[in-house]
Design a protein around this motif. Structure first.
Motif, short mmCIF file in Angstrom:
data_model
loop_
_atom_site.label_atom_id
_atom_site.label_comp_id
_atom_site.label_asym_id
_atom_site.label_seq_id
_atom_site.Cartn_x
_atom_site.Cartn_y
_atom_site.Cartn_z
N MET A 1 -65.61 66.95 12.09
CA MET A 1 -65.87 67.08 13.71
C MET A 1 -67.24 66.27 13.50
O MET A 1 -68.13 66.68 13.38
N PRO A 2 -67.28 65.25 14.48
CA PRO A 2 -69.20 65.13 14.54
C PRO A 2 -69.84 65.69 16.08
O PRO A 2 -69.16 66.76 16.56
N PHE A 3 -71.46 65.47 15.22
CA PHE A 3 -72.15 65.94 16.35
C PHE A 3 -71.64 65.60 17.79
O PHE A 3 -72.02 64.26 17.89
N SER A 4 -72.27 65.77 18.76
CA SER A 4 -71.70 65.07 19.99
C SER A 4 -73.26 65.93 20.63
O SER A 4 -73.59 65.37 21.83
N ARG A 5 -74.25 66.50 19.77
CA ARG A 5 -75.05 66.89 20.78
C ARG A 5 -75.67 67.62 19.56
O ARG A 5 -75.34 68.09 19.16
N LEU A 6 -77.19 67.37 19.58
CA LEU A 6 -77.99 68.21 18.65
C LEU A 6 -79.54 68.38 19.08
O LEU A 6 -79.96 67.39 20.26
N SER A 7 -80.22 69.52 19.13
CA SER A 7 -81.37 69.86 19.75
C SER A 7 -82.07 70.54 18.44
O SER A 7 -81.68 71.45 18.21
N LEU A 8 -83.48 70.42 18.77
CA LEU A 8 -84.84 70.66 18.37
C LEU A 8 -85.55 71.04 19.20
O LEU A 8 -85.92 70.90 19.73
N THR A 9 -86.05 72.49 18.97
CA THR A 9 -87.43 73.10 19.47
C THR A 9 -88.39 73.65 18.48
O THR A 9 -88.20 74.33 17.45
N ASN A 10 -89.35 73.06 18.82
CA ASN A 10 -90.45 73.65 17.34
C ASN A 10 -90.03 73.52 16.42
O ASN A 10 -90.37 74.83 15.39
N PHE A 11 -89.02 72.61 15.57
CA PHE A 11 -88.78 72.29 14.48
C PHE A 11 -90.04 71.50 14.01
O PHE A 11 -89.94 70.53 14.77
N ARG A 12 -90.34 71.81 13.04
CA ARG A 12 -91.43 70.48 12.09
C ARG A 12 -92.39 69.45 13.02
O ARG A 12 -92.84 70.33 13.85
N SER A 13 -92.38 68.56 13.00
CA SER A 13 -92.98 67.66 14.33
C SER A 13 -92.80 67.65 15.24
O SER A 13 -93.39 66.69 16.16
N TYR A 14 -91.60 67.78 15.86
CA TYR A 14 -90.77 68.14 16.95
C TYR A 14 -90.96 69.37 17.61
O TYR A 14 -90.72 70.68 17.56
N ALA A 15 -91.86 68.83 19.58
CA ALA A 15 -91.59 70.45 20.60
C ALA A 15 -90.63 70.53 20.94
O ALA A 15 -89.78 71.81 21.30
N ASP A 16 -90.02 68.97 21.57
CA ASP A 16 -88.43 69.43 22.33
C ASP A 16 -87.34 68.04 21.54
O ASP A 16 -88.32 67.25 21.87
N LEU A 17 -86.65 68.06 21.44
CA LEU A 17 -85.53 66.87 21.33
C LEU A 17 -83.78 67.56 21.57
O LEU A 17 -84.14 68.13 20.78
N VAL A 18 -83.68 66.30 22.34
CA VAL A 18 -82.04 66.22 21.78
C VAL A 18 -81.73 64.96 22.23
O VAL A 18 -81.91 64.28 22.58
N LEU A 19 -80.24 65.20 21.58
CA LEU A 19 -80.09 63.47 20.75
C LEU A 19 -78.55 63.37 20.44
O LEU A 19 -77.89 65.19 20.85
N HIS A 20 -78.05 62.82 21.15
CA HIS A 20 -76.23 63.26 21.47
C HIS A 20 -75.64 61.53 20.70
O HIS A 20 -75.62 60.76 21.42
#
Length: 244
Positions: A1-20
């Motif tokens: 089952m593939p990802f339809s959304r990935l969200s990062l918050t304060n992870f490594r170099s990312y303050a906020d990131l949302v990928l689809h």
């Protein structure tokens, strides 16, 4: 089952990131230091284990952030996986599945992640132990119960080794019970390994012929799936193992 959304918050170099990401193959490109590996590490944390780099949890929060981090992913339309830490407990992993607290190992019921990195390029030329561990990670992707069988086999083996190492004579009935448990779970481990190699070999056979040599894979596993011979071998080897 593939990802339809990935969200990062304060992870490594990312303050906020949302990928689809789409359902097809996804390729990440960018300059060195752009954060490509950080995204892959985030995905790896949504499966059991310590992640792509095996780093401590306290090292994963953004250095200039408020402390703690969060990674979440949506599988399909109705499964939400999440993990991270709180600023007040940066070394304690939190896991949620569809919003409910869960154990980290339960992530394996939904997602298994496998990776090959340049640091692993000697995997196929060195000791067999490393190749077995890599095969076990492959098997886990197809057989989620493989981790349980491996853990119970290791627990029974440690208990047997402790009994054999004690100065006092070991209870033979207790040894027999432990060896039966090792044989049971060992047989399941070998069956999962054999099925995984068989599936890979079948896929490799489907690869069209080309200018390069075709890859092949095989497993020498004699009595895979047979608990009896292993239990007998363990019983007959008690004196040898006690002296080791």
């Amino acid at each position: 089952m593939p990802f339809s959304r990935l969200s990062l918050t304060n992870f490594r170099s990312y303050a906020d990131l949302v990928l689809h990401p789409g359902p097809a193959l996804v390729v990440l490109t960018g300059e060195n230091g752009a954060g490509k590996t950080n995204i892959l590490e985030a995905v790896s944390l949504l499966a059991p284990g310590r992640g792509l780099r095996g780093a401590a949890l306290g090292e994963m929060a953004r250095s200039d952030g408020p402390g703690g981090f969060a990674v979440s992913g949506r599988l399909g339309e109705d499964v939400e996986l999440g993990t991270g830490t709180l600023a007040t407990a940066p070394d304690r992993r939190q896991v949620r599945i569809n919003g409910a607290p869960a154990a980290a190992n339960s992530l394996g019921e939904w997602l298994s992640v496998l990776w090959l990195t340049p640091a692993m390029d000697r995997l196929f030329t060195e000791a067999a132990g490393g190749r077995r561990r890599f095969l076990d990670r492959l098997a886990l992707a197809l057989h989620p119960a493989h981790a349980m069988h491996a853990a119970r086999y290791e627990a029974a083996m440690r208990a047997r080794n402790k009994l054999l190492a004690d100065d006092a004579p070991a209870d033979p009935d207790w040894l027999t019970a432990l060896e039966a448990r090792m044989a049971e779970h060992g047989a399941a481990i070998e069956l999962a390994r054999a099925a995984t190699v068989s599936a890979l070999a079948e896929r490799l056979e489907q690869v069209p012929s080309g200018p390069f040599a075709r890859a092949a894979i095989a497993l020498d596993n004699g009595g895979a799936g047979e608990a009896g011979p292993l239990a007998t071998a363990l019983r007959d080897g008690r004196a040898r193992d006690a002296a080791a």
